[in-house]
Design a protein around this motif. Structure first.
Motif, PDB file in Angstrom:
ATOM      1  N   GLY A 130       0.756  -1.193  -0.047  1.00 45.55           N
ATOM      2  CA  GLY A 130       0.020  -0.030   0.092  1.00 45.55           C
ATOM      3  C   GLY A 130       0.901   1.355   0.015  1.00 45.55           C
ATOM      4  O   GLY A 130       1.781   1.356  -0.779  1.00 45.55           O
ATOM      5  N   GLU A 131       0.762   2.127   0.824  1.00 43.93           N
ATOM      6  CA  GLU A 131       1.284   3.236   0.941  1.00 43.93           C
ATOM      7  C   GLU A 131       2.634   3.323   1.925  1.00 43.93           C
ATOM      8  O   GLU A 131       3.620   4.261   2.045  1.00 43.93           O
ATOM      9  CB  GLU A 131       0.609   4.500   1.595  1.00 43.93           C
ATOM     10  N   ILE A 132       3.079   2.031   2.311  1.00 42.56           N
ATOM     11  CA  ILE A 132       4.121   2.093   3.188  1.00 42.56           C
ATOM     12  C   ILE A 132       5.325   1.263   2.241  1.00 42.56           C
ATOM     13  O   ILE A 132       5.170   0.510   1.822  1.00 42.56           O
ATOM     14  CB  ILE A 132       3.904   0.991   4.494  1.00 42.56           C
ATOM     15  N   THR A 133       6.522   1.860   2.590  1.00 46.41           N
ATOM     16  CA  THR A 133       7.418   1.309   2.041  1.00 46.41           C
ATOM     17  C   THR A 133       8.782   0.974   2.828  1.00 46.41           C
ATOM     18  O   THR A 133       8.976   1.964   3.764  1.00 46.41           O
ATOM     19  CB  THR A 133       8.145   2.337   0.820  1.00 46.41           C
ATOM     20  N   LEU A 134       9.313  -0.009   2.739  1.00 45.92           N
ATOM     21  CA  LEU A 134      10.390  -0.308   3.426  1.00 45.92           C
ATOM     22  C   LEU A 134      11.932  -0.369   2.827  1.00 45.92           C
ATOM     23  O   LEU A 134      11.889  -0.919   1.671  1.00 45.92           O
ATOM     24  CB  LEU A 134      10.311  -1.756   4.211  1.00 45.92           C
ATOM     25  N   ASP A 135      13.039   0.402   3.238  1.00 43.41           N
ATOM     26  CA  ASP A 135      14.140   0.283   2.511  1.00 43.41           C
ATOM     27  C   ASP A 135      15.051  -0.235   3.624  1.00 43.41           C
ATOM     28  O   ASP A 135      15.599   0.454   4.619  1.00 43.41           O
ATOM     29  CB  ASP A 135      14.424   1.852   2.151  1.00 43.41           C
ATOM     30  N   GLU A 136      15.600  -1.505   3.047  1.00 45.78           N
ATOM     31  CA  GLU A 136      16.416  -2.262   4.075  1.00 45.78           C
ATOM     32  C   GLU A 136      17.940  -1.727   4.158  1.00 45.78           C
ATOM     33  O   GLU A 136      18.459  -1.669   5.211  1.00 45.78           O
ATOM     34  CB  GLU A 136      16.372  -3.764   3.939  1.00 45.78           C
ATOM     35  N   ARG A 137      18.228  -1.066   3.065  1.00 43.64           N
ATOM     36  CA  ARG A 137      19.576  -0.642   3.115  1.00 43.64           C
ATOM     37  C   ARG A 137      19.737   0.604   3.894  1.00 43.64           C
ATOM     38  O   ARG A 137      20.735   0.897   4.687  1.00 43.64           O
ATOM     39  CB  ARG A 137      19.988  -0.210   1.575  1.00 43.64           C
ATOM     40  N   GLN A 138      18.861   1.727   3.926  1.00 45.16           N
ATOM     41  CA  GLN A 138      18.660   2.866   4.721  1.00 45.16           C
ATOM     42  C   GLN A 138      17.980   2.480   5.935  1.00 45.16           C
ATOM     43  O   GLN A 138      18.054   3.347   6.977  1.00 45.16           O
ATOM     44  CB  GLN A 138      17.844   3.900   4.090  1.00 45.16           C
TER      45      GLN A 138
END
Ligand code: CA
Length: 221
Positions: A130-138
């Motif tokens: 949905g509107e949630i994004t996970l950036d694992e590098r940052q």
């Protein structure tokens, strides 16, 4: 995510543990081959970092026995032996990647992220629902592109659920992957944590399936 580190060199082990924990992983460390084989055969880990030269049982033998028993977790081999023949042996035994010592901790983290992504079938270190994004590098979670401040526990919870989106994750599994060994928490701590995350990210991200667990739905990109 829970990671098993198998390394008999205490100095290397403590450096790696520190870096992994800072990167949001829950780490368990063992120092000999027999114990490593038993843990990997009976517990579920998101990934294993495996040294080859170990007391008790050689790392390659440990890996072969896991694979023979159908254990599928991604394995990153760590070793001082860097000859091409041994790399080939490691890959043939079922290793997902190989890192010769000495190594930079940044490279270990990058290779770990990469084998975990490949095993989950994701090509990128950025995942969304949905509107949630996970950036694992940052190590960043954002809503509609706006970064949200999160505690390490909140981040681990969101990262685990997003990585396993589209599947119901049981309370027990979440518990094991969010809280480290000896990290004190009572039985309703997880519910409280989920409540806090819902307040920050909105009530719709994490669905509760009563009696089964929690689900982050898979939504079209
Ligand atoms: Ca060793």
């Amino acid at each position: 995510m829970r990671v098993l580190l198998v390394e008999d060199d205490r100095r290397i082990a403590s450096d790696v543990v520190r870096a992994l924990e800072a990167a949001g992983y829950v780490v368990e460390t063992v120092r000999d081959g027999e114990e490593a084989w038993f843990r990997g055969d009976t517990e579920d880990y998101g990934a294993v970092i495996l040294d080859l030269g170990l007391p008790g049982m050689d790392g390659l033998a440990v890996l072969k026995r896991w694979r023979a028993n159908g254990r599928q977790m991604p394995v990153l081999i760590l070793t001082a032996r860097a000859s091409w023949a041994e790399r080939v042996d490691g890959i043939d035994a079922g290793a997902d990647d190989y890192l010769p010592k000495p190594f930079r901790i940044e490279e270990l983290l990058a290779r770990l992220r990469s084998i975990v992504r490949r095993s989950a079938g994701h090509a990128s270190s950025v995942v969304s629902s949905g509107e949630i994004t996970l950036d694992e590098r940052q190590m960043r979670v954002s809503v509609r592109g706006v970064p949200i401040a999160m505690s390490p526990l909140e981040y681990r919870l969101v990262a685990y659920l997003l990585r396993h989106r589209g599947r119901v994750v049981s309370q027990h599994e979440l518990d094991e992957n969010v809280y480290g060994h000896g990290e004190d928490h009572d039985s309703n701590a997880l519910e409280v944590l989920i409540g806090r995350v819902r307040k920050k990210l909105g009530p719709d991200l994490i669905e509760t399936r009563r009696g089964f667990g929690y689900l982050v739905p898979e939504t079209p990109a």
